[in-house]
Scaffold this motif. Structure first.
Motif, mmCIF file in Angstrom:
data_model
loop_
_atom_site.group_PDB
_atom_site.id
_atom_site.type_symbol
_atom_site.label_atom_id
_atom_site.label_comp_id
_atom_site.label_asym_id
_atom_site.label_seq_id
_atom_site.Cartn_x
_atom_site.Cartn_y
_atom_site.Cartn_z
ATOM 1 N N GLU A 287 0.833 -1.219 0.000
ATOM 2 C CA GLU A 287 0.000 0.000 0.000
ATOM 3 C C GLU A 287 0.861 1.261 0.000
ATOM 4 N N GLU A 288 1.899 1.234 -0.836
ATOM 5 C CA GLU A 288 2.823 2.362 -0.940
ATOM 6 C C GLU A 288 2.281 3.403 -1.923
ATOM 7 N N GLU A 289 2.257 4.648 -1.490
ATOM 8 C CA GLU A 289 1.667 5.701 -2.303
ATOM 9 C C GLU A 289 2.385 5.880 -3.634
ATOM 10 N N GLN A 290 3.700 5.687 -3.633
ATOM 11 C CA GLN A 290 4.488 5.945 -4.841
ATOM 12 C C GLN A 290 4.506 4.760 -5.798
ATOM 13 N N LYS A 291 3.894 3.652 -5.414
ATOM 14 C CA LYS A 291 4.006 2.431 -6.213
ATOM 15 C C LYS A 291 2.684 2.110 -6.906
ATOM 16 N N ALA A 292 2.787 1.632 -8.132
ATOM 17 C CA ALA A 292 1.607 1.239 -8.892
ATOM 18 C C ALA A 292 1.021 -0.053 -8.318
ATOM 19 N N GLY A 293 -0.198 -0.335 -8.710
ATOM 20 C CA GLY A 293 -0.820 -1.591 -8.310
ATOM 21 C C GLY A 293 -2.165 -1.384 -7.650
ATOM 22 N N ILE A 294 -2.969 -2.430 -7.715
ATOM 23 C CA ILE A 294 -4.271 -2.444 -7.060
ATOM 24 C C ILE A 294 -4.067 -2.706 -5.569
ATOM 25 N N LEU A 295 -4.769 -1.979 -4.734
ATOM 26 C CA LEU A 295 -4.676 -2.217 -3.294
ATOM 27 C C LEU A 295 -5.268 -3.586 -2.954
ATOM 28 N N PRO A 296 -4.719 -4.270 -1.955
ATOM 29 C CA PRO A 296 -5.219 -5.600 -1.622
ATOM 30 C C PRO A 296 -6.732 -5.649 -1.408
ATOM 31 N N ALA A 297 -7.282 -4.638 -0.746
ATOM 32 C CA ALA A 297 -8.722 -4.637 -0.468
ATOM 33 C C ALA A 297 -9.565 -4.524 -1.726
ATOM 34 N N ASP A 298 -8.968 -4.010 -2.793
ATOM 35 C CA ASP A 298 -9.713 -3.805 -4.046
ATOM 36 C C ASP A 298 -9.454 -4.896 -5.078
ATOM 37 N N THR A 299 -8.583 -5.831 -4.760
ATOM 38 C CA THR A 299 -8.122 -6.779 -5.780
ATOM 39 C C THR A 299 -9.203 -7.759 -6.199
ATOM 40 N N ASP A 300 -9.989 -8.286 -5.274
ATOM 41 C CA ASP A 300 -11.038 -9.246 -5.643
ATOM 42 C C ASP A 300 -11.988 -8.641 -6.670
ATOM 43 N N ALA A 301 -12.413 -7.416 -6.423
ATOM 44 C CA ALA A 301 -13.353 -6.753 -7.334
ATOM 45 C C ALA A 301 -12.702 -6.485 -8.685
ATOM 46 N N PHE A 302 -11.426 -6.109 -8.677
ATOM 47 C CA PHE A 302 -10.735 -5.821 -9.936
ATOM 48 C C PHE A 302 -10.551 -7.097 -10.758
ATOM 49 N N ILE A 303 -10.239 -8.206 -10.097
ATOM 50 C CA ILE A 303 -10.138 -9.488 -10.804
ATOM 51 C C ILE A 303 -11.468 -9.808 -11.484
ATOM 52 N N ALA A 304 -12.569 -9.627 -10.759
ATOM 53 C CA ALA A 304 -13.892 -9.893 -11.329
ATOM 54 C C ALA A 304 -14.171 -8.988 -12.527
ATOM 55 N N ASP A 305 -13.802 -7.710 -12.409
ATOM 56 C CA ASP A 305 -14.009 -6.777 -13.517
ATOM 57 C C ASP A 305 -13.211 -7.206 -14.745
ATOM 58 N N CYS A 306 -11.969 -7.625 -14.538
ATOM 59 C CA CYS A 306 -11.131 -8.066 -15.660
ATOM 60 C C CYS A 306 -11.699 -9.318 -16.320
ATOM 61 N N ARG A 307 -12.213 -10.221 -15.514
ATOM 62 C CA ARG A 307 -12.822 -11.424 -16.073
ATOM 63 C C ARG A 307 -14.082 -11.080 -16.872
ATOM 64 N N ASN A 308 -14.822 -10.103 -16.398
ATOM 65 C CA ASN A 308 -16.007 -9.668 -17.143
ATOM 66 C C ASN A 308 -15.650 -9.049 -18.483
#
Length: 219
Positions: free
Chosen positions: A127-148
């Motif tokens: 959860e580093e501000e300067q680093k790219a990436g999906i936050l752990p708490a948001d990852t499940d939803a993002f995986i679902a969105d990508c699958r959709n």
């Protein structure tokens, strides 16, 4: 450290973790490495390489592909949406899907082109501000969105904070992947790939231990 040394350490780590031999793919990180060093590793029979920037890869790899038809090229650095089409053409795998806009762009281009590289979602486990990436708490939803979006999500990738125990981040990534039915784990670099393998890594990204220290491009 030679390519053979790294390969032997990976085999030993697989064995120690009760993993099948060959279950971990070694990505030789060739970013900012001169062509002669890359050529030397290719000449030893290695074919899987990682690049950080689309532009650098576009200048480096077409020539090598003229010599070696079976190169497996991975994008492990950030991807700008305006470089996404070029990335789809260059890479077999993209490890840095890190935001909804990029996912939508890749989905649109995949429909247009008719093909898409394998994809890994980058998770900002620290959860580093300067680093790219999906936050752990948001990852499940993002995986679902990508699958959709019909994107070929193969797994997750992380780069742990430099001042924290990497195993904690590897374990977190593995837990998120498992609950989402993902088998790919892109984690572990030169200093910690054995820990990553113990915690389930399927892809390890090793650069300086194979090639030596990076060579800065001339200004």
């Amino acid at each position: 450290m030679s390519l053979q040394d790294i390969t032997a350490r990976i085999v030993n780590a697989e064995t120690a973790a009760g993993r099948d031999a060959g279950s971990v793919k070694l990505i030789a990180v060739s970013k900012v490495q001169p062509n002669e060093r890359v050529q030397a590793v290719l000449d030893q029979g290695h074919r899987c390489f990682g690049e950080n920037r689309v532009q650098e890869a576009a200048g480096k790899w077409p020539g090598f592909r003229d010599q070696f038809s079976d190169i497996d090229l991975h994008l492990i650095g950030p991807l700008q949406t305006n470089k996404a089409r070029q990335a789809i053409e260059l890479f077999s795998t993209i490890h840095s899907v890190d935001r909804p806009k990029l996912a939508k762009t890749l989905a649109r281009l995949a429909q247009e082109v008719g093909t898409c590289p394998d994809l890994f979602i980058q998770v900002n486990t620290g959860e580093e501000e300067q680093k790219a990436g999906i936050l752990p708490a948001d990852t499940d939803a993002f995986i679902a969105d990508c699958r959709n979006l019909d994107l070929p999500i193969q797994g997750l990738m992380c780069i742990p904070p430099v001042d924290e125990e990497p195993s904690l981040h590897f374990a977190l990534l593995a837990k998120i992947a498992e609950r989402n039915g993902l088998t790919g784990l892109s984690m572990g670099m030169s200093s910690d790939f054995e820990q990553a393998i113990a915690l389930g890594a399927t892809h390890v990204r090793v650069g300086s231990a194979i090639f030596g220290e990076r060579v800065k491009p001339a200004e």
